[in-house]
Design a protein around this motif. Structure first.
Motif, PDB file in Angstrom:
ATOM      1  N   ILE A  24       0.946  -1.202   0.053  1.00 29.90           N
ATOM      2  CA  ILE A  24      -0.035   0.079   0.122  1.00 29.90           C
ATOM      3  C   ILE A  24       0.830   1.258  -0.177  1.00 29.90           C
ATOM      4  O   ILE A  24       1.854   1.399   0.739  1.00 29.90           O
ATOM      5  N   PRO A  55       2.021   5.125   0.507  1.00 31.21           N
ATOM      6  CA  PRO A  55       1.888   6.335   1.358  1.00 31.21           C
ATOM      7  C   PRO A  55       0.567   7.053   1.241  1.00 31.21           C
ATOM      8  O   PRO A  55       0.081   7.343   0.417  1.00 31.21           O
ATOM      9  N   LYS A  56       0.118   7.440   2.451  1.00 37.20           N
ATOM     10  CA  LYS A  56      -1.205   8.239   2.423  1.00 37.20           C
ATOM     11  C   LYS A  56      -1.047   9.691   1.776  1.00 37.20           C
ATOM     12  O   LYS A  56      -0.057  10.554   2.044  1.00 37.20           O
ATOM     13  N   GLY A  57      -1.882  10.141   0.818  1.00 40.56           N
ATOM     14  CA  GLY A  57      -1.714  11.199   0.088  1.00 40.56           C
ATOM     15  C   GLY A  57      -2.069  12.657   1.024  1.00 40.56           C
ATOM     16  O   GLY A  57      -2.608  12.150   1.943  1.00 40.56           O
ATOM     17  N   LYS A  79      -4.236  15.704   1.987  1.00 41.52           N
ATOM     18  CA  LYS A  79      -5.579  15.850   1.712  1.00 41.52           C
ATOM     19  C   LYS A  79      -5.654  17.122   1.043  1.00 41.52           C
ATOM     20  O   LYS A  79      -5.200  18.083   1.189  1.00 41.52           O
TER      21      LYS A  79
END
Length: 330
Positions: free
Chosen positions: A133, A135-137, A139
């Motif tokens: 998965i 990395p979190k983008g 916002k």
């Protein structure tokens, strides 16, 4: 200069004649003073080179020289006899190919070759594993509210609600009041333990310890990594199905010194082919497929063609591996 000398000589001659004539009648006079020295004469210069003279007669031959001293006697030479020729030795076995040598100096860029013909479409590869998965983008900003969309379809039926209580009887009829609910009964005795289900198992993973196995026969993989159920026979190189079901088979091979054609065989029929043309370095190739087998079916791997297409290779740094396992039984 010559004229002056000539006049001087004539004058001297005339004076001598007069003296002779005067001496007859007169007495000799007093001797005159000596004359001056004459001018130096012309230097003698080299004359022109004369012509070459005639060749003289050849001389008489000389006497013969005396004989030289006789040399010492030399040592005797080696025996000149030829020994008998030995028998021809047996032909040696073909040696293993050497390791890949160091990289040579890059040669000049060759001329651009002609465009080759379009090759056949390759087989569809196996679906790869799911990647990690990301990395979190960051916002994003709140966008402008969109227009109201169309009404969606009716949703699924919701869960059944809790059971309601018993209502009071209505005024209609002469039916009496319903009695109260009885007490909950005692819990029954625990039943006997059932049999544990047996999950069918079948798997193996084997590799090569030798280089270039024989062609057109099952490859005997003798490097066992897993074969606890002995469904793969290392003596024959054949896997025999013991549990009917769906299986997955795969192989990873190292190619060196020759081309290779590998075939996966099921009960004597070819199922899957893999070809690799040797390009001058260690190559890697692989193949895999899913098969439904019945009990007693046999699966094996073999090289196909002549020895020029038998480039399977293995050493402590490179492996050739054959693997199979049961996905689910039928």
């Amino acid at each position: 200069m010559k004229l002056w000398i000539l006049l001087l000589a004539i004058g001297v001659s005339m004076e001598e004649i007069q003296r002779q004539d005067s001496c007859i009648d007169r007495f000799p006079g007093i001797p005159g003073n000596p004359g001056h020295n004459g001018l130096p004469g012309r230097d003698g210069r080299d004359g022109t080179k004369g012509e070459k003279g005639d060749t003289g007669e050849p001389g008489h031959p000389g006497k013969s020289g005396t004989d030289g001293r006789r040399g010492d006697k030399g040592e005797p030479g080696a025996d000149g006899r030829v020994e008998e020729k030995g028998s021809k030795g047996d032909k040696g076995e073909r040696g293993w190919p050497g390791k890949f040598g160091p990289k040579g100096i890059s040669g000049p860029v060759g001329d651009k070759g002609q465009k080759g013909e379009l090759g056949p479409q390759g087989r569809k590869g196996i679906k790869g594993d799911l990647g990690p998965i990301g990395p979190k983008g960051i916002k994003g900003e709140i966008g402008v509210q969109g227009e109201t969309g169309l009404r969606g379809p009716i949703g699924p039926l919701g869960p059944v609600g809790p059971k309601g209580g018993i209502g009071n009887p209505g005024p209609k009829g002469n039916k009496g009041m319903q009695g109260e609910r009885g007490w909950k009964g005692d819990r029954g005795e625990k039943g006997n333990l059932g049999d544990t289900p047996v999950i069918p198992r079948s798997a193996f993973s084997v590799g090569l310890n030798t280089k270039f196995p024989p062609s057109n026969v099952p490859i005997k993989f003798d490097k066992v990594m897993y074969n606890s159920l002995n469904h793969y026979n290392t003596a024959t190189g054949v896997f025999t199905c013991q549990i009917a079901g769906v299986y997955y088979f795969t192989y990873h091979i190292t190619v060196f010194a020759r081309n290779v054609r590998v075939t996966l065989i099921k009960n004597g029929d070819a199922v899957l082919h893999t070809t690799d043309m040797y390009q001058g370095a260690e190559d890697q190739a692989s193949g895999g497929t899913i098969l439904q087998l019945q009990k007693g079916d046999q699966i094996w791997l073999q090289t196909h063609g002549s020895e020029n297409f038998n480039g399977l290779f293995a050493d402590p740094d490179d492996d050739t591996v054959f693997t199979g396992f049961l996905i689910f039984s039928t």
